[in-house]
Design an enzyme around this catalytic site. Sequence first.
Site, PDB file in Angstrom:
ATOM      1  N   CYS A  85       0.846  -1.202   0.000  1.00 16.85           N
ATOM      2  CA  CYS A  85       0.000   0.000   0.000  1.00 16.85           C
ATOM      3  C   CYS A  85       0.876   1.245   0.000  1.00 16.85           C
ATOM      4  O   CYS A  85       2.102   1.155   0.100  1.00 16.85           O
ATOM      5  CB  CYS A  85      -0.910   0.001   1.232  1.00 16.85           C
ATOM      6  SG  CYS A  85       0.047   0.040   2.761  1.00 16.85           S
ATOM      7  N   ASP A 497      67.250   0.910  17.955  1.00 15.26           N
ATOM      8  CA  ASP A 497      67.095  -0.195  18.895  1.00 15.26           C
ATOM      9  C   ASP A 497      67.941  -1.351  18.339  1.00 15.26           C
ATOM     10  O   ASP A 497      68.120  -1.451  17.130  1.00 15.26           O
ATOM     11  CB  ASP A 497      65.613  -0.582  18.958  1.00 15.26           C
ATOM     12  CG  ASP A 497      65.384  -1.855  19.727  1.00 15.26           C
ATOM     13  OD1 ASP A 497      65.854  -1.921  20.868  1.00 15.26           O
ATOM     14  OD2 ASP A 497      64.759  -2.778  19.181  1.00 15.26           O
ATOM     15  N   ASP A 697      59.601  -0.253  22.478  1.00 19.80           N
ATOM     16  CA  ASP A 697      60.112   0.978  21.838  1.00 19.80           C
ATOM     17  C   ASP A 697      59.027   2.047  21.693  1.00 19.80           C
ATOM     18  O   ASP A 697      59.311   3.165  21.280  1.00 19.80           O
ATOM     19  CB  ASP A 697      60.661   0.653  20.438  1.00 19.80           C
ATOM     20  CG  ASP A 697      61.816  -0.323  20.470  1.00 19.80           C
ATOM     21  OD1 ASP A 697      62.677  -0.171  21.355  1.00 19.80           O
ATOM     22  OD2 ASP A 697      61.854  -1.240  19.633  1.00 19.80           O
TER      23      ASP A 697
END
Length: 804
Positions: A85, A497, A697
């Site tokens: 509808c 490192d 680190d």
Amino acid sequence: MNTADHTYRLPLSGVESEHCALIVDKGLSKIEGITAHKVELNNKRAVIDTDDAAEVLPEAVKAIRDLGYGVNTVKQSFPVLNMSCASCAASSESILRSQPGVVNAVVNYANGNALVEYIPTVTAPPRLKAALQGIGYDLLIDESEDAKDVLEALQQKQYKNLKAKTIAAAALSIPVVIIGMFFMTIPYANYIMWALSTPVIFIFGKQFFVGAWKQAKHRSANMDTLVALSTGVAYLFSVFNTLFPAYWHSKGLHAHVYFEAAAVIITFILLGKLLEEKAKGNTSSAIKKLMSLQPDTVTVVHEDGRQEEIAIAGVAVGATLLVKPGERIPVDGMVSAGSSFVDESMISGEPVPVEKTEGAKVFAGTINQKGSFRFVAGKVGGDTVLAHIIKMVQEAQGSKAPVQRLVDKIAGIFVPVVIGIALLSLVLWIILGGDNGFTHGLLAMITVLVIACPCALGLATPTAIMVGVGKGAENGILIKDAESLELAKKTNAIILDKTGTITEGKPTVTDVIWLNNDTSNLPVFLAVEKQSEHPLAEAIVKYFSTGEDVPVAHFESVTGLGAKAQVKDQWWYAGNLPLLQKNNIAVTEQLQHAAAKWLAEAKTVIYFANEKQALAAVAIADAIKASSAEAVKQLQDAGITVYMLTGDNDATAQAIAGQVGITHFKAEVLPAQKAEFVKALQQQGKTVAMVGDGINDSNALAQADVSIAMGKGSDIAMDVAKMTIISSDLSKISKAIQLSKHTVATIKQNLFWAFIYNFIGIPIAAGILYPVNGYLLNPMIAGAAMALSSVSVVTNSLRLKWLK
């Protein structure tokens, strides 16, 4: 797409320079509900944070369009199923409109269709389908819909339209110029030029006038304002002189027309935009290359052994995929059967193919060589390494370098200042120019408006950043933002490192000595070590390979010393010297001498012995990467002081530092002390780069001016760092610094040319040379110069692509 923090990306069109980007950004700042926003010129998108996307995004689209710019949206019609509808149409329409990314939706109950306008980077038809299914309706869609393809098609269409407009404008402008220059005396010359120039200005140049009007409504101005004012004034002045020439004749002056100037200015600016678009397309070639690495289809192997080719979007985590020779690997995963060599150069920048056997990781976008293998999909879609690289490169290309802030301020006031200079030159000409003062003043005003180029200023920095970041990605250097690319060149201290950065990060066997060269008991040694879970034992097993399996009757791990095992009714020992001493096992001088030498080199020594004497000694160390010593030398040659920090003992630190040529090092450093060391160097006035690979680190990486993570390290280190070396090759760091130097140099060149061009061009356009040598710059030449200024800046940035 929206993410967890409600971030949405709107694809923009017509935002050609940083000045345009600033106008859009200012417009977004006025919208309620937007918590954060920025405009990324290089990525041609606005990034908006909001908690109410359904309300805010359509408003943002409207605001951007009102400012004279475009948001690339898709309008599509879909059949809506299960509507019974008119109220069904209303409810399905309201659901569609409430979806984030939908700009507008109209559902027609009569024909059962929904016409939806949506932002392809925010939502897609499958999402709309799911939303309607949630309330009992359905949407019939083509499942192969791909936002990236849609956007690409839109951009291609815009480029083709621009090309067509440029060609048409040129076709009409050429006869206007020929008449204006050589055939002014033919009958109705002015009317013919008027007829030919009108479509050039108001059809092909319509975008400039529409843009200028939208800017004016918001009390703003941009390049469109300058173009519309200059060509509009020239056109209207020429129309007046064509219709009312008697006005000037009565003053004893000739009624000049400037139709050719107005038409040619539009044509040149369209041509400039066309060339600029083509050049800017080249600046984003790196991202296009990355995006093209993933194949469209994959071969899935089902549990029953059946093979099926499916679209890549259908691959789920855990699926078994087959990769044939020469094919690209579609997603990240782990090899489950077969072996091959894989070319990973497109991701790591390393030219040598990597061997892949069972258990090895493979990555999307890499190319399989001669072998064939199966692998289990581990990461798919946006989770793959390739997808993360693409995202990082895009975000970096969209970020702003610090130098851009000054340029933004200048661009913000540039257009109003130019309009002021243009009006001032008109007034001065009228006052000081004598009989032809008004005509000359009008010409000078038009020329000033035409020659001024905010685009060259706006493109100077972003295009260089875009090419620089792309060049880095091609070489295995991922740069997170423009600021780190600009800062890297200033680096004069770099901290490395040790573990995983200078060294490989895993123990490997470096030396072996057998008593009297007798290796007959190697299978027993391996049998003992295979029982152990110690990393050093794993390194030994990996180093030696033997087909013979020896049964172990009894195995015992001796904490801190090693292990012992019963094989062939005899006890065997594998461990350090105290293990042998504890069991009164003799070590010959030959083995002791070798062990002493290795210990001096900071290596770990493992002995293999029977119940009476040591039979072998093995040296194990975290091997130094092949490129580390050369990389350190390159950095030192560039005048950068290199430091090494490690949590390892002093002897190991000293040995590693000595082998790679580092004189400044600190041992037994805790993670927090690494960050303090960075801060101490910064307090000495140094620009510090930190290179690391682990979680330990991350504090130091966050503290450093330039943070560089190793790509084979932890995800946390890569998240914190502003640069990532995908291959973990230290020699790439000096390349990153070189790239930074070249990129910053290119930015400076671009800004110099953009400023000098406007600094020299505007006074000449205003007529500063007229009192000296009678020279007045022709507006047509000004139009050509203005178009070329933007193109020259983009072309200069493109030179970065060809750097070695």
